[in-house]
Scaffold this motif. Structure first.
Motif, PDB file in Angstrom:
ATOM      1  N   LYS A  92      64.437  84.781   3.002  1.00 20.09           N
ATOM      2  CA  LYS A  92      64.893  84.226   1.717  1.00 20.09           C
ATOM      3  C   LYS A  92      66.273  83.584   1.854  1.00 20.09           C
ATOM      4  O   LYS A  92      67.067  83.558   0.913  1.00 20.09           O
ATOM      5  CB  LYS A  92      64.931  85.310   0.623  1.00 20.09           C
ATOM      6  CG  LYS A  92      63.579  85.942   0.337  1.00 20.09           C
ATOM      7  CD  LYS A  92      62.591  84.921  -0.134  1.00 20.09           C
ATOM      8  CE  LYS A  92      61.228  85.558  -0.389  1.00 20.09           C
ATOM      9  NZ  LYS A  92      60.131  84.623  -0.253  1.00 20.09           N
TER      10      LYS A  92
ATOM     11  N   TYR B 112      68.632  80.316   2.361  1.00 16.36           N
ATOM     12  CA  TYR B 112      68.586  78.882   2.067  1.00 16.36           C
ATOM     13  C   TYR B 112      70.002  78.344   1.994  1.00 16.36           C
ATOM     14  O   TYR B 112      70.806  78.805   1.184  1.00 16.36           O
ATOM     15  CB  TYR B 112      67.853  78.657   0.743  1.00 16.36           C
ATOM     16  CG  TYR B 112      67.837  77.230   0.277  1.00 16.36           C
ATOM     17  CD1 TYR B 112      67.024  76.279   0.883  1.00 16.36           C
ATOM     18  CD2 TYR B 112      68.643  76.813  -0.789  1.00 16.36           C
ATOM     19  CE1 TYR B 112      67.001  74.963   0.448  1.00 16.36           C
ATOM     20  CE2 TYR B 112      68.633  75.503  -1.234  1.00 16.36           C
ATOM     21  CZ  TYR B 112      67.803  74.581  -0.610  1.00 16.36           C
ATOM     22  OH  TYR B 112      67.789  73.275  -1.035  1.00 16.36           O
TER      23      TYR B 112
ATOM     24  N   ILE C  99      62.563  76.334   6.867  1.00 14.50           N
ATOM     25  CA  ILE C  99      61.387  76.781   6.103  1.00 14.50           C
ATOM     26  C   ILE C  99      61.019  78.211   6.505  1.00 14.50           C
ATOM     27  O   ILE C  99      60.766  79.070   5.662  1.00 14.50           O
ATOM     28  CB  ILE C  99      60.195  75.815   6.312  1.00 14.50           C
ATOM     29  CG1 ILE C  99      60.510  74.457   5.681  1.00 14.50           C
ATOM     30  CG2 ILE C  99      58.903  76.397   5.749  1.00 14.50           C
ATOM     31  CD1 ILE C  99      59.548  73.352   6.064  1.00 14.50           C
ATOM     32  N   TRP C 100      61.014  78.471   7.814  1.00 15.28           N
ATOM     33  CA  TRP C 100      60.694  79.804   8.332  1.00 15.28           C
ATOM     34  C   TRP C 100      61.682  80.849   7.814  1.00 15.28           C
ATOM     35  O   TRP C 100      61.300  81.926   7.370  1.00 15.28           O
ATOM     36  CB  TRP C 100      60.688  79.777   9.859  1.00 15.28           C
ATOM     37  CG  TRP C 100      60.401  81.113  10.474  1.00 15.28           C
ATOM     38  CD1 TRP C 100      61.306  82.025  10.929  1.00 15.28           C
ATOM     39  CD2 TRP C 100      59.114  81.712  10.664  1.00 15.28           C
ATOM     40  NE1 TRP C 100      60.679  83.144  11.401  1.00 15.28           N
ATOM     41  CE2 TRP C 100      59.322  82.977  11.257  1.00 15.28           C
ATOM     42  CE3 TRP C 100      57.812  81.295  10.413  1.00 15.28           C
ATOM     43  CZ2 TRP C 100      58.288  83.827  11.590  1.00 15.28           C
ATOM     44  CZ3 TRP C 100      56.769  82.140  10.748  1.00 15.28           C
ATOM     45  CH2 TRP C 100      57.006  83.386  11.327  1.00 15.28           C
ATOM     46  N   ARG C 101      62.979  80.507   7.870  1.00 15.38           N
ATOM     47  CA  ARG C 101      64.010  81.453   7.420  1.00 15.38           C
ATOM     48  C   ARG C 101      63.896  81.722   5.918  1.00 15.38           C
ATOM     49  O   ARG C 101      64.106  82.849   5.474  1.00 15.38           O
ATOM     50  CB  ARG C 101      65.412  80.932   7.756  1.00 15.38           C
ATOM     51  CG  ARG C 101      65.719  81.013   9.237  1.00 15.38           C
ATOM     52  CD  ARG C 101      67.171  80.768   9.514  1.00 15.38           C
ATOM     53  NE  ARG C 101      67.989  81.879   9.035  1.00 15.38           N
ATOM     54  CZ  ARG C 101      69.314  81.862   9.031  1.00 15.38           C
ATOM     55  NH1 ARG C 101      69.967  80.801   9.465  1.00 15.38           N
ATOM     56  NH2 ARG C 101      69.988  82.897   8.582  1.00 15.38           N
ATOM     57  N   TYR C 102      63.570  80.703   5.161  1.00 16.63           N
ATOM     58  CA  TYR C 102      63.409  80.912   3.724  1.00 16.63           C
ATOM     59  C   TYR C 102      62.213  81.822   3.454  1.00 16.63           C
ATOM     60  O   TYR C 102      62.262  82.697   2.607  1.00 16.63           O
ATOM     61  CB  TYR C 102      63.241  79.574   3.006  1.00 16.63           C
ATOM     62  CG  TYR C 102      63.103  79.747   1.517  1.00 16.63           C
ATOM     63  CD1 TYR C 102      64.218  80.056   0.738  1.00 16.63           C
ATOM     64  CD2 TYR C 102      61.863  79.635   0.895  1.00 16.63           C
ATOM     65  CE1 TYR C 102      64.102  80.251  -0.633  1.00 16.63           C
ATOM     66  CE2 TYR C 102      61.741  79.829  -0.474  1.00 16.63           C
ATOM     67  CZ  TYR C 102      62.859  80.129  -1.235  1.00 16.63           C
ATOM     68  OH  TYR C 102      62.732  80.333  -2.582  1.00 16.63           O
ATOM     69  N   HIS C 103      61.148  81.608   4.228  1.00 14.81           N
ATOM     70  CA  HIS C 103      59.918  82.381   4.065  1.00 14.81           C
ATOM     71  C   HIS C 103      60.105  83.854   4.465  1.00 14.81           C
ATOM     72  O   HIS C 103      59.563  84.750   3.818  1.00 14.81           O
ATOM     73  CB  HIS C 103      58.826  81.748   4.926  1.00 14.81           C
ATOM     74  CG  HIS C 103      57.475  81.741   4.299  1.00 14.81           C
ATOM     75  ND1 HIS C 103      57.241  81.261   3.033  1.00 14.81           N
ATOM     76  CD2 HIS C 103      56.276  82.162   4.776  1.00 14.81           C
ATOM     77  CE1 HIS C 103      55.964  81.379   2.756  1.00 14.81           C
ATOM     78  NE2 HIS C 103      55.350  81.925   3.791  1.00 14.81           N
ATOM     79  N   THR C 104      60.861  84.080   5.558  1.00 11.48           N
ATOM     80  CA  THR C 104      60.987  85.437   6.093  1.00 11.48           C
ATOM     81  C   THR C 104      62.250  86.171   5.632  1.00 11.48           C
ATOM     82  O   THR C 104      62.251  87.387   5.520  1.00 11.48           O
ATOM     83  CB  THR C 104      60.960  85.413   7.638  1.00 11.48           C
ATOM     84  OG1 THR C 104      62.035  84.593   8.106  1.00 11.48           O
ATOM     85  CG2 THR C 104      59.628  84.895   8.149  1.00 11.48           C
TER      86      THR C 104
END
Length: 201
Positions: A174, A176, A167-172
């Protein structure tokens, strides 16, 4: 690398250390599924073949080597050093029920059709179900030692932290990875019943 990834790795390593210490101190592998440990050794072996081809960081390399060594030491303790204490009668989950569909799926759904990529994908899918023989063994015997439940708790925590990491990696970033995320969520679902029992008991 973010804090969720580091805490996830620590939780995963702690789970394995708890298991190894339990076996060594009690000189027994009672209550531990050897089949689950074989699957985890297979997971690490197929996932970390890139040790020979791709250097990411010292941290990454050291963690991979530690996980590989611990996995094979655990298998050796169960099937070698303390085999007389191994409960093979209750460790009766049929591994082909996991290996055949996981193998087929890794050929059908992967990022690229190359040997290393297929093996990496196989390891991701297999890890999501590798704990099933252990959970099956606990449900069959109706009991688990406290130390075994701690091992399972930290394994489940590792997966939950990795979901936070994604979730963090997707948020910071993008970033996935659908294969890793879906497999991780499936694995975490398998732990839900166990978590409920762990917390209530």
């Amino acid at each position: 690398m973010n804090i969720f990834r580091i805490l996830g790795d620590i939780s995963h390593l702690l789970a394995i250390i708890i298991l190894l210490l339990k076996i060594q101190r009690s000189k027994s592998c009672a209550g531990i599924s050897g089949k689950s440990q074989i699957l985890f050794a297979l997971v690490f072996t197929t996932r970390y073949l890139d040790l020979f081809t791709n250097f990411i960081s010292i941290y990454n390399t050291v963690m991979k080597v530690i996980f590989l060594l611990c996995a094979y030491i655990t298998v050796y303790m169960i099937y070698g050093k303390f085999r007389k204490t191994f409960d093979s009668e209750n460790d009766s989950f049929r591994l082909e029920f996991l290996l055949v569909p996981v193998t087929g799926l890794s050929f059908l759904e992967n990022h690229s059709f190359t040997p290393l990529e297929i093996l990496w994908t196989f390891s991701i899918y297999l890890e999501s179900v590798a704990i099933l023989p252990q959970l099956f063994m606990i449900s069959k015997t109706g009991e688990a030692e406290t130390i075994t439940t701690h091992y399972l708790f930290f394994l489940g925590l590792y997966r939950a932290l990795y979901i936070a990491n994604w979730i963090w990696r997707y948020h910071t970033e993008k970033f996935y990875d659908q294969i890793a995320v879906v497999s991780g969520v499936v694995q975490t679902i398998f732990y839900c019943d166990f978590f409920y029992l762990y917390v209530t008991k």
